[in-house]
Scaffold this motif. Sequence first.
Motif, PDB file in Angstrom:
ATOM      1  N   LEU A 290      20.965 -70.916  58.613  1.00 47.11           N
ATOM      2  CA  LEU A 290      21.373 -71.351  57.274  1.00 47.11           C
ATOM      3  C   LEU A 290      22.855 -71.703  57.227  1.00 47.11           C
ATOM      4  CD1 LEU A 290      19.377 -68.753  55.161  1.00 47.11           C
ATOM      5  CD2 LEU A 290      19.014 -71.227  55.145  1.00 47.11           C
ATOM      6  N   LEU A 291      23.691 -70.876  57.830  1.00 47.57           N
ATOM      7  CA  LEU A 291      25.133 -71.147  57.821  1.00 47.57           C
ATOM      8  C   LEU A 291      25.460 -72.360  58.688  1.00 47.57           C
ATOM      9  CD1 LEU A 291      26.445 -67.471  58.052  1.00 47.57           C
ATOM     10  CD2 LEU A 291      26.366 -68.936  56.022  1.00 47.57           C
ATOM     11  N   GLY A 292      24.761 -72.504  59.818  1.00 50.92           N
ATOM     12  CA  GLY A 292      24.934 -73.693  60.638  1.00 50.92           C
ATOM     13  C   GLY A 292      24.489 -74.949  59.912  1.00 50.92           C
ATOM     14  N   ALA A 293      23.463 -74.812  59.068  1.00 49.12           N
ATOM     15  CA  ALA A 293      22.977 -75.963  58.301  1.00 49.12           C
ATOM     16  C   ALA A 293      24.018 -76.431  57.286  1.00 49.12           C
ATOM     17  CB  ALA A 293      21.675 -75.610  57.591  1.00 49.12           C
ATOM     18  N   ILE A 294      24.676 -75.483  56.606  1.00 54.10           N
ATOM     19  CA  ILE A 294      25.733 -75.882  55.662  1.00 54.10           C
ATOM     20  C   ILE A 294      26.810 -76.673  56.398  1.00 54.10           C
ATOM     21  CG2 ILE A 294      27.547 -75.085  54.103  1.00 54.10           C
ATOM     22  CD1 ILE A 294      25.908 -72.580  53.596  1.00 54.10           C
ATOM     23  N   ALA A 295      27.233 -76.151  57.546  1.00 57.73           N
ATOM     24  CA  ALA A 295      28.270 -76.828  58.327  1.00 57.73           C
ATOM     25  C   ALA A 295      27.809 -78.212  58.762  1.00 57.73           C
ATOM     26  CB  ALA A 295      28.630 -75.981  59.550  1.00 57.73           C
ATOM     27  N   GLY A 296      26.581 -78.312  59.257  1.00 60.27           N
ATOM     28  CA  GLY A 296      26.073 -79.590  59.732  1.00 60.27           C
ATOM     29  C   GLY A 296      25.914 -80.611  58.613  1.00 60.27           C
ATOM     30  N   ILE A 297      25.360 -80.175  57.497  1.00 59.62           N
ATOM     31  CA  ILE A 297      25.121 -81.088  56.370  1.00 59.62           C
ATOM     32  C   ILE A 297      26.434 -81.576  55.765  1.00 59.62           C
ATOM     33  CG2 ILE A 297      24.222 -81.230  54.013  1.00 59.62           C
ATOM     34  CD1 ILE A 297      22.108 -79.085  54.998  1.00 59.62           C
ATOM     35  N   ASP A 298      27.326 -80.652  55.477  1.00 61.59           N
ATOM     36  CA  ASP A 298      28.565 -81.046  54.799  1.00 61.59           C
ATOM     37  C   ASP A 298      29.505 -81.799  55.734  1.00 61.59           C
ATOM     38  OD1 ASP A 298      27.637 -80.047  52.471  1.00 61.59           O
ATOM     39  OD2 ASP A 298      29.074 -78.400  52.295  1.00 61.59           O
TER      40      ASP A 298
ATOM     41  N   SER B 106      27.112 -61.479  39.626  1.00 61.43           N
ATOM     42  CA  SER B 106      27.889 -61.689  38.412  1.00 61.43           C
ATOM     43  C   SER B 106      27.068 -61.327  37.181  1.00 61.43           C
ATOM     44  CB  SER B 106      28.332 -63.149  38.321  1.00 61.43           C
ATOM     45  OG  SER B 106      28.802 -63.456  37.032  1.00 61.43           O
ATOM     46  N   ALA B 107      27.638 -60.531  36.310  1.00 72.82           N
ATOM     47  CA  ALA B 107      26.943 -60.170  35.077  1.00 72.82           C
ATOM     48  C   ALA B 107      26.779 -61.374  34.165  1.00 72.82           C
ATOM     49  CB  ALA B 107      27.722 -59.063  34.355  1.00 72.82           C
ATOM     50  N   ARG B 108      27.683 -62.340  34.261  1.00 73.82           N
ATOM     51  CA  ARG B 108      27.659 -63.497  33.361  1.00 73.82           C
ATOM     52  C   ARG B 108      26.643 -64.540  33.812  1.00 73.82           C
ATOM     53  NH1 ARG B 108      30.411 -68.290  33.451  1.00 73.82           N
ATOM     54  NH2 ARG B 108      31.683 -67.581  35.207  1.00 73.82           N
ATOM     55  N   THR B 109      26.623 -64.872  35.100  1.00 70.65           N
ATOM     56  CA  THR B 109      25.747 -65.947  35.584  1.00 70.65           C
ATOM     57  C   THR B 109      24.548 -65.442  36.373  1.00 70.65           C
ATOM     58  OG1 THR B 109      27.007 -66.181  37.643  1.00 70.65           O
ATOM     59  CG2 THR B 109      27.726 -67.498  35.741  1.00 70.65           C
ATOM     60  N   GLN B 110      24.517 -64.137  36.680  1.00 67.60           N
ATOM     61  CA  GLN B 110      23.475 -63.551  37.520  1.00 67.60           C
ATOM     62  C   GLN B 110      23.383 -64.284  38.866  1.00 67.60           C
ATOM     63  OE1 GLN B 110      20.541 -63.481  34.036  1.00 67.60           O
ATOM     64  NE2 GLN B 110      19.935 -61.670  35.182  1.00 67.60           N
ATOM     65  N   THR B 111      24.544 -64.588  39.408  1.00 66.35           N
ATOM     66  CA  THR B 111      24.672 -65.282  40.690  1.00 66.35           C
ATOM     67  C   THR B 111      25.451 -64.401  41.661  1.00 66.35           C
ATOM     68  OG1 THR B 111      24.692 -67.451  39.611  1.00 66.35           O
ATOM     69  CG2 THR B 111      25.654 -67.327  41.811  1.00 66.35           C
ATOM     70  N   PRO B 112      25.048 -64.351  42.945  1.00 69.56           N
ATOM     71  CA  PRO B 112      25.800 -63.568  43.941  1.00 69.56           C
ATOM     72  C   PRO B 112      27.068 -64.306  44.367  1.00 69.56           C
ATOM     73  CG  PRO B 112      23.928 -64.631  44.991  1.00 69.56           C
ATOM     74  CD  PRO B 112      23.825 -64.943  43.519  1.00 69.56           C
ATOM     75  N   VAL B 113      28.130 -64.130  43.589  1.00 71.90           N
ATOM     76  CA  VAL B 113      29.349 -64.924  43.746  1.00 71.90           C
ATOM     77  C   VAL B 113      29.988 -64.725  45.130  1.00 71.90           C
ATOM     78  CG1 VAL B 113      31.679 -65.273  42.858  1.00 71.90           C
ATOM     79  CG2 VAL B 113      29.777 -64.938  41.271  1.00 71.90           C
ATOM     80  N   ALA B 114      30.179 -63.475  45.532  1.00 74.17           N
ATOM     81  CA  ALA B 114      30.819 -63.219  46.826  1.00 74.17           C
ATOM     82  C   ALA B 114      29.998 -63.803  47.972  1.00 74.17           C
ATOM     83  CB  ALA B 114      31.005 -61.715  47.013  1.00 74.17           C
ATOM     84  N   ALA B 115      28.672 -63.758  47.852  1.00 65.75           N
ATOM     85  CA  ALA B 115      27.804 -64.307  48.893  1.00 65.75           C
ATOM     86  C   ALA B 115      27.974 -65.823  49.006  1.00 65.75           C
ATOM     87  CB  ALA B 115      26.347 -63.959  48.602  1.00 65.75           C
ATOM     88  N   VAL B 116      28.200 -66.484  47.875  1.00 62.76           N
ATOM     89  CA  VAL B 116      28.448 -67.927  47.886  1.00 62.76           C
ATOM     90  C   VAL B 116      29.722 -68.231  48.672  1.00 62.76           C
ATOM     91  CG1 VAL B 116      29.079 -69.913  46.457  1.00 62.76           C
ATOM     92  CG2 VAL B 116      27.210 -68.405  45.737  1.00 62.76           C
ATOM     93  N   TRP B 117      30.804 -67.499  48.359  1.00 63.98           N
ATOM     94  CA  TRP B 117      32.071 -67.747  49.042  1.00 63.98           C
ATOM     95  C   TRP B 117      31.982 -67.439  50.531  1.00 63.98           C
ATOM     96  CZ3 TRP B 117      35.328 -70.891  47.173  1.00 63.98           C
ATOM     97  CH2 TRP B 117      35.550 -70.984  45.785  1.00 63.98           C
ATOM     98  N   LEU B 118      31.291 -66.365  50.888  1.00 64.02           N
ATOM     99  CA  LEU B 118      31.152 -66.038  52.310  1.00 64.02           C
ATOM    100  C   LEU B 118      30.411 -67.157  53.042  1.00 64.02           C
ATOM    101  CD1 LEU B 118      31.480 -63.961  54.617  1.00 64.02           C
ATOM    102  CD2 LEU B 118      29.228 -63.072  53.994  1.00 64.02           C
TER     103      LEU B 118
ATOM    104  N   VAL C 185      30.239 -70.422  52.433  1.00 62.88           N
ATOM    105  CA  VAL C 185      31.010 -71.642  52.672  1.00 62.88           C
ATOM    106  C   VAL C 185      32.171 -71.384  53.644  1.00 62.88           C
ATOM    107  CG1 VAL C 185      30.355 -72.696  50.478  1.00 62.88           C
ATOM    108  CG2 VAL C 185      32.434 -71.332  50.598  1.00 62.88           C
ATOM    109  N   VAL C 186      32.750 -70.201  53.601  1.00 59.16           N
ATOM    110  CA  VAL C 186      33.846 -69.895  54.526  1.00 59.16           C
ATOM    111  C   VAL C 186      33.340 -69.862  55.972  1.00 59.16           C
ATOM    112  CG1 VAL C 186      35.453 -68.094  55.264  1.00 59.16           C
ATOM    113  CG2 VAL C 186      35.301 -68.705  52.848  1.00 59.16           C
ATOM    114  N   VAL C 187      32.216 -69.205  56.210  1.00 59.79           N
ATOM    115  CA  VAL C 187      31.676 -69.144  57.575  1.00 59.79           C
ATOM    116  C   VAL C 187      31.268 -70.540  58.050  1.00 59.79           C
ATOM    117  CG1 VAL C 187      29.821 -68.235  59.020  1.00 59.79           C
ATOM    118  CG2 VAL C 187      30.933 -66.749  57.351  1.00 59.79           C
TER     119      VAL C 187
END
Length: 507
Positions: free
Chosen positions: A123-131, A359-371, A373-375
């Motif tokens: 999955l992380l390799g796919a983000i790198a390859g696609i973007d 996130s209590a506001r968006t019910q989204t795993p915010v830190a997981a999103v940032w991790l 894209v960084v990887v």
Amino acid sequence: MSSEPSISPDVPQPDEEQRLRELGYRPVLARRMGGFGNFAISFSVISILSGCMTLYGFGMGAGGPAVMLWGWAGVGLFVLCVGLALAEVTSAYPTSGALYYMADRLGGRRWGWYTGWLNLLGLLGAIAGIDYGAALFAGAFANIQWGFEPTPEKTMLIFLGILLLHAVLNLFGVRLVSVLNSVSVWWHLAGVAVIVGALWIVPDRHQSPSFVFTEFVNDTGWHNPVYVAAIGLLLAQYTFSGYDASAHLSEETSNASVSAAKGIVRSIWVSWIAGFVLLAGLTFAIQDYDATRASGTGVPPAQILLDGLGTDGASALLAVVIVAQLFCGNAEVAAASRMVFAFSRDKALPGSALWRKVSARTQTPVAAVWLSVVVAGVLALPSLYSATAYGAVTAINVIGITPAYAIPVFLRLRAGSRFQPGPWSLGRWSRPIGWTAVVWVAGVTVLFCLPQSSPVTVDTMNYASVALAVVLLLATVWWFVARRSYGTPTTAAYSDREQAELSEGIV
């Protein structure tokens, strides 16, 4: 069970929140995605306008038109078998953890552990390859429009900007992700129709059917045509990946036990048909094969559009492709971040307490999103120094994610009657389709570890096997650190403290 594949028996629709509790998890993500949105995310991640266009140049030298077209047809059929078999298991275990959770339940903790790490790598390799592919196409667009020189440094800056965009979009919540993916479906289908239509109508000259369907080109350095054709299957196999996104978004999908299974299968067969049309349209429109491969834009499909449609037409259609690739990368970030969230929820990652927060506001795993894209950004950094690094990133995606698809299917076959199917099942087709899927995946996993160019040097080395060995080594080392804490729950008995940590807002 039904005797027909991909059929949903007439049974009452399950209470998905209750089913999630039965599987051991308290619902903390927002269930705001419908069946079409679930299909759309996998279709967007497969993204024929990303995979086919990005690796078209690779295919031109690794077998040429014949392998690209017939390879697409053959690979698509086998991938459909993999998707059908995986969909059946997804229906029984509709969780964000998806593949590793299925493997854990059907085979035990170690099966789940290694499946999770392979899936995460893919999955992380796919983000790198696609973007990074989107950045290459953006550079080609700027080259045509303004004479921009797409150096590795400039391409990397574009790539990092795209990663940032996708992180921000994913922070707004799954509803926006679902809307964007729904738009993406129609954008992809209309984009293919417009590109193929324009390339069919406008150019005065087209290649013959015999060239498109029988011409074999080998610039790999290898002399065995069977080996070269097998290597050329990477174009199709790379594109046909990411459909596990439907499973990873299960906890945010209504009627997930059925919708996620259908989403996997539909995304594959729709992509199969549309992708064949796109590849044929591009290949018929090639004006000069060698000049196209050596295009100054750095992207052979851009040269096909330029030769056939002129600067303005090529720019317009390249913009269509780039937007499609941005949709694809955004969907992949959503899928990868849910995998990070789920794996951390079961305490498998270093720093799990942070990555599993929602996130209590968006019910989204915010830190997981940032991790995520960084990887992905780190994985693409070698592209600054090596022209073959992008191919290595795509190989990392395939070598990580493809075996992870087959492991739950193999364990489901091994379990026999102990496996309790969900409301979507293959019935009597389950075993033949399942074994076809397992054998296919075993074959391509070995294939894509083999060298793609000869002679094999530091620059031409296929690093997929190295990446596979490294991730398995790291997973093994970390197993001895985290094995006491890691584990999928047998009940939904999270402690009050753990539940508070999961629900704690961080943005």
